[in-house]
Design a protein around this motif. Structure first.
Motif, PDB file in Angstrom:
ATOM      1  N   ARG A  30      19.174  -1.050 -16.354  1.00 49.16           N
ATOM      2  CA  ARG A  30      19.801  -0.183 -17.357  1.00 49.16           C
ATOM      3  C   ARG A  30      20.797  -0.954 -18.216  1.00 49.16           C
ATOM      4  O   ARG A  30      21.570  -1.776 -17.716  1.00 49.16           O
ATOM      5  CB  ARG A  30      20.517   0.977 -16.688  1.00 49.16           C
ATOM      6  N   LEU A  31      20.781  -0.644 -19.510  1.00 48.60           N
ATOM      7  CA  LEU A  31      21.783  -1.132 -20.447  1.00 48.60           C
ATOM      8  C   LEU A  31      22.567   0.075 -20.948  1.00 48.60           C
ATOM      9  O   LEU A  31      21.999   1.011 -21.518  1.00 48.60           O
ATOM     10  CB  LEU A  31      21.149  -1.871 -21.623  1.00 48.60           C
ATOM     11  N   ALA A  32      23.860   0.067 -20.729  1.00 46.00           N
ATOM     12  CA  ALA A  32      24.713   1.191 -21.106  1.00 46.00           C
ATOM     13  C   ALA A  32      24.855   1.271 -22.622  1.00 46.00           C
ATOM     14  O   ALA A  32      24.616   0.283 -23.339  1.00 46.00           O
ATOM     15  CB  ALA A  32      26.093   1.025 -20.461  1.00 46.00           C
ATOM     16  N   PRO A  33      25.219   2.433 -23.150  1.00 47.23           N
ATOM     17  CA  PRO A  33      25.482   2.538 -24.594  1.00 47.23           C
ATOM     18  C   PRO A  33      26.480   1.482 -25.026  1.00 47.23           C
ATOM     19  O   PRO A  33      27.410   1.129 -24.279  1.00 47.23           O
ATOM     20  CB  PRO A  33      26.058   3.951 -24.739  1.00 47.23           C
ATOM     21  N   TYR A  34      26.287   0.970 -26.232  1.00 50.36           N
ATOM     22  CA  TYR A  34      27.025  -0.197 -26.691  1.00 50.36           C
ATOM     23  C   TYR A  34      27.521   0.037 -28.111  1.00 50.36           C
ATOM     24  O   TYR A  34      26.813   0.628 -28.936  1.00 50.36           O
ATOM     25  CB  TYR A  34      26.087  -1.414 -26.650  1.00 50.36           C
ATOM     26  N   ASP A  35      28.743  -0.394 -28.410  1.00 47.54           N
ATOM     27  CA  ASP A  35      29.312  -0.232 -29.745  1.00 47.54           C
ATOM     28  C   ASP A  35      28.808  -1.355 -30.644  1.00 47.54           C
ATOM     29  O   ASP A  35      29.542  -2.258 -31.033  1.00 47.54           O
ATOM     30  CB  ASP A  35      30.838  -0.257 -29.677  1.00 47.54           C
ATOM     31  N   GLY A  36      27.537  -1.289 -30.943  1.00 48.70           N
ATOM     32  CA  GLY A  36      26.907  -2.328 -31.740  1.00 48.70           C
ATOM     33  C   GLY A  36      25.423  -2.044 -31.834  1.00 48.70           C
ATOM     34  O   GLY A  36      24.991  -0.888 -31.876  1.00 48.70           O
ATOM     35  N   ALA A  37      24.629  -3.091 -31.869  1.00 45.71           N
ATOM     36  CA  ALA A  37      23.170  -2.962 -31.901  1.00 45.71           C
ATOM     37  C   ALA A  37      22.584  -3.887 -30.848  1.00 45.71           C
ATOM     38  O   ALA A  37      23.130  -4.965 -30.582  1.00 45.71           O
ATOM     39  CB  ALA A  37      22.626  -3.315 -33.281  1.00 45.71           C
ATOM     40  N   GLY A  38      21.489  -3.470 -30.257  1.00 44.03           N
ATOM     41  CA  GLY A  38      20.823  -4.302 -29.256  1.00 44.03           C
ATOM     42  C   GLY A  38      19.373  -4.535 -29.637  1.00 44.03           C
ATOM     43  O   GLY A  38      18.812  -3.826 -30.470  1.00 44.03           O
ATOM     44  N   PHE A  39      18.780  -5.554 -29.037  1.00 40.64           N
ATOM     45  CA  PHE A  39      17.368  -5.814 -29.308  1.00 40.64           C
ATOM     46  C   PHE A  39      16.705  -6.425 -28.082  1.00 40.64           C
ATOM     47  O   PHE A  39      17.358  -7.009 -27.208  1.00 40.64           O
ATOM     48  CB  PHE A  39      17.197  -6.765 -30.508  1.00 40.64           C
ATOM     49  N   HIS A  40      15.387  -6.288 -28.030  1.00 45.90           N
ATOM     50  CA  HIS A  40      14.558  -6.946 -27.031  1.00 45.90           C
ATOM     51  C   HIS A  40      13.322  -7.497 -27.728  1.00 45.90           C
ATOM     52  O   HIS A  40      12.741  -6.831 -28.598  1.00 45.90           O
ATOM     53  CB  HIS A  40      14.112  -5.977 -25.930  1.00 45.90           C
ATOM     54  N   VAL A  41      12.924  -8.684 -27.338  1.00 42.24           N
ATOM     55  CA  VAL A  41      11.675  -9.280 -27.799  1.00 42.24           C
ATOM     56  C   VAL A  41      10.867  -9.631 -26.554  1.00 42.24           C
ATOM     57  O   VAL A  41      11.352 -10.367 -25.686  1.00 42.24           O
ATOM     58  CB  VAL A  41      11.911 -10.557 -28.630  1.00 42.24           C
ATOM     59  N   VAL A  42       9.672  -9.104 -26.430  1.00 38.68           N
ATOM     60  CA  VAL A  42       8.826  -9.402 -25.272  1.00 38.68           C
ATOM     61  C   VAL A  42       8.036 -10.672 -25.574  1.00 38.68           C
ATOM     62  O   VAL A  42       7.201 -10.701 -26.474  1.00 38.68           O
ATOM     63  CB  VAL A  42       7.879  -8.235 -24.960  1.00 38.68           C
ATOM     64  N   LEU A  43       8.323 -11.730 -24.825  1.00 39.81           N
ATOM     65  CA  LEU A  43       7.644 -13.011 -25.023  1.00 39.81           C
ATOM     66  C   LEU A  43       6.349 -13.100 -24.223  1.00 39.81           C
ATOM     67  O   LEU A  43       5.387 -13.749 -24.642  1.00 39.81           O
ATOM     68  CB  LEU A  43       8.576 -14.161 -24.614  1.00 39.81           C
ATOM     69  N   GLU A  44       6.358 -12.462 -23.065  1.00 37.70           N
ATOM     70  CA  GLU A  44       5.203 -12.543 -22.168  1.00 37.70           C
ATOM     71  C   GLU A  44       5.130 -11.268 -21.352  1.00 37.70           C
ATOM     72  O   GLU A  44       6.144 -10.708 -20.944  1.00 37.70           O
ATOM     73  CB  GLU A  44       5.359 -13.756 -21.234  1.00 37.70           C
TER      74      GLU A  44
END
Length: 304
Positions: A30-44
């Motif tokens: 889990r990633l908690a709510p964040y005062d910003g922006a988040g991203f994920h890139v699936v490499l594999e």
């Protein structure tokens, strides 16, 4: 400058962060709510993103997902029920060398990802950023988002090798990645602002304003830049942007002044000149009316 560059520059604070992580088997983090922006890139491999209050999103190799409003979420090897989501371990455990606990004794696929966050000041969010959805999914498709793919490859390489100069290269590549993610979203044509940026009249006016904020703009001069009558400019701009051209100009001048107060030691007189106000007093009066605080008080509260 242009609208996207200014929209990002106005709210970005501090340094972005990123990590390359890998896991296999059955897992849920889990990633908690964040005062910003988040991203994920699936490499594999493949996995699932389960945003708070939203629908699950299936992610495959090469997929990119941006959470522009810092929405809390779970990433997992498969869709998970509510009980499993509640038991998800904090994502930060990956960063200390611990893998998320396996949910069952199963092999599962190996997943490698780039995960990162941007710190953002949401007090002056540009409407382009404000209207972005909670989750922006950019699937990997042949021939799509070529610049974004190139930035991902470079970032993955830098995070994997940590070669000389990486301390400069990685933050720069993360900034580039954010711009390309936003650009890819606008290219999908969803929402109001992709239409604004695609409209020749509104886009020409915005380009002129953002390129020379200090110029003595009038509606007639701006209409000439856009190549239309003032009535046409006012109608098209107001319909698409949501406020008249000169009202947008005033708002953006004060927003950019706030950014300069936060990020530079420049005196108020210099900032006034940069944003098109004749005197520090004129800027201070307008700034106080817009933000409910004086420029000096604002600078003190944002610079600590």
């Amino acid at each position: 400058m242009d609208v996207v560059s200014d929209a990002v520059s106005a709210i970005r604070i501090g340094q972005p962060s990123s990590n390359r992580v890998a896991v296999s088997g059955r897992w849920c983090a889990r990633l908690a709510p964040y005062d910003g922006a988040g991203f994920h890139v699936v490499l594999e491999g493949s996995c699932w993103l389960l945003p708070d209050g939203g629908s699950p999103v299936s992610l495959g190799a090469g997929d990119v997902v941006l959470l522009p409003h810092g929405t809390g979420h779970v990433i997992a090897d498969a869709p998970a029920d509510a009980a499993t989501v509640r038991q998800a371990v904090p994502f930060e455990r990956w960063l200390t060398g611990d893998a998320p606990p396996r949910r069952a004794s199963a092999t599962g696929n190996k997943v490698a990802m780039l995960c990162g966050k941007y710190r953002l000041d949401r007090s002056r969010l540009h409407p382009l950023m404000a209207e972005m959805p909670e989750v922006v999914h950019l699937p990997n498709r042949v021939g799509a988002h070529a610049e974004l793919r190139a930035a991902i490859d470079l970032l993955g390489h830098e995070l994997g090798t940590q070669g000389p100069g990486s301390c400069i290269a990685v933050p720069s590549l993360l900034d580039l990645l954010l711009v390309y993610m936003i650009r890819s979203w606008t290219a999908q044509g969803r929402g109001t602002w992709p239409a604004v940026l695609g409209d020749p009249v509104a886009a020409a006016a915005l380009r002129a304003l953002h390129s020379d904020l200090a110029a003595p703009w009038t509606i007639d001069r701006l209409a000439a830049e856009a190549g239309v009558s003032r009535a046409t400019l006012s109608r098209r701009f107001t319909t698409l942007v949501g406020r008249p051209p000169m009202a947008y100009l005033t708002w953006w001048r004060l927003t950019f002044a706030a950014t300069l107060l936060r990020d530079t030691p420049d005196p108020l007189a210099a900032i006034a000149r940069r944003v098109g106000y004749g005197t520090p007093y004129a800027l201070s009066h307008a700034f106080t009316r817009e933000f409910g605080t004086t420029p000096g008080q604002y600078r003190a509260s944002t610079t600590g």
